[in-house]
Write a protein that holds these residues in place. Structure first.
Motif, short mmCIF file in Angstrom:
data_model
loop_
_atom_site.label_atom_id
_atom_site.label_comp_id
_atom_site.label_asym_id
_atom_site.label_seq_id
_atom_site.Cartn_x
_atom_site.Cartn_y
_atom_site.Cartn_z
N CYS A 1 -3.43 1.91 -8.83
CA CYS A 1 -2.89 0.48 -8.31
C CYS A 1 -4.33 -0.48 -7.43
N GLN A 2 -4.68 0.38 -6.91
CA GLN A 2 -5.33 -0.11 -6.04
C GLN A 2 -6.99 -0.61 -6.48
N SER A 3 -7.15 -0.15 -7.30
CA SER A 3 -8.01 -0.93 -8.80
C SER A 3 -8.02 -2.40 -8.86
N GLY B 1 -1.80 -6.63 -10.71
CA GLY B 1 -2.21 -7.06 -9.20
C GLY B 1 -1.05 -7.74 -8.11
N GLU B 2 0.14 -7.22 -8.98
CA GLU B 2 1.10 -7.42 -7.22
C GLU B 2 1.51 -5.45 -6.65
N LEU B 3 0.57 -4.85 -6.95
CA LEU B 3 0.67 -3.81 -6.36
C LEU B 3 -0.94 -3.53 -5.24
N ILE B 4 -2.18 -4.60 -5.48
CA ILE B 4 -3.10 -4.77 -4.38
C ILE B 4 -2.85 -3.94 -2.82
N TYR B 5 -2.11 -4.85 -2.37
CA TYR B 5 -2.17 -4.84 -1.15
C TYR B 5 -0.87 -3.95 0.16
N TYR B 6 -1.60 -3.63 1.11
CA TYR B 6 0.01 -2.37 1.53
C TYR B 6 1.47 -2.80 1.29
N THR B 7 1.11 -4.28 2.01
CA THR B 7 2.04 -4.30 2.16
C THR B 7 3.12 -4.28 1.29
N ASP B 8 2.32 -5.32 0.30
CA ASP B 8 2.97 -5.56 -1.51
C ASP B 8 3.86 -3.72 -1.50
N THR B 9 2.44 -2.90 -1.73
CA THR B 9 2.77 -1.27 -2.02
C THR B 9 4.16 -0.75 -1.59
N VAL B 10 4.04 -1.16 0.14
CA VAL B 10 5.25 -0.51 0.39
C VAL B 10 6.27 -0.68 0.32
N ARG B 11 6.55 -2.65 -0.12
CA ARG B 11 7.67 -3.09 -0.70
C ARG B 11 8.44 -2.68 -1.41
N PHE B 12 7.79 -2.17 -2.69
CA PHE B 12 8.11 -1.56 -3.72
C PHE B 12 8.18 -0.42 -3.64
N TYR B 13 7.93 0.10 -2.51
CA TYR B 13 8.65 1.72 -2.44
C TYR B 13 9.15 1.97 -1.60
#
Length: 115
Positions: free
Chosen positions: A49-51, A55-67
């Motif tokens: 996703c970091q690539s 698009g909605e899982l690029i930043y830590y705020t997004d990935t942490v919320r997703f997790y």
């Protein structure tokens, strides 16, 4: 199951797992972007996703919320993967990328990795 748009939509309708529904939505939204549909999956697997591929899982705020939103489903997948491989610690799966000082993924770094 053959990879067709109809099958993905049917899977989404017939499954209770919210993470699977979210992934189905992602696949449905990206379907027309790919000539070879398997690349919808392999691009994420190969580049992460970091690539920017998701698009909605690029930043830590997004990935942490997703997790946090899909913690139970992600933890079930992690358990199944560890059980299937015979590895019994996330650090064995993720190697040096896993923060061993946070074995339960309470902090953002490991949550980001799991997302």
């Amino acid at each position: 199951m053959k990879l067709t748009l109809t099958n993905i939509k049917e899977l989404k309708r017939n499954i209770d797992n919210l993470l699977t529904k979210r992934v189905c939505n992602y696949v449905i939204d990206r379907w027309s972007d790919y000539d070879d549909k398997k690349h919808i999956f392999t691009d994420v697997l190969d580049h992460g996703c970091q690539s920017g591929i998701v698009g909605e899982l690029i930043y830590y705020t997004d990935t942490v919320r997703f997790y946090k939103q899909y913690r139970q489903e992600i933890n079930e997948l992690l358990y199944d993967l560890m059980n299937g491989t015979g590895l019994y610690a996330p650090s064995e799966l993720f190697g040096s990328r896993w923060d061993k000082e946070d074995p339960l993924a309470q902090d953002t770094y490991n949550q980001n990795l799991l997302a």
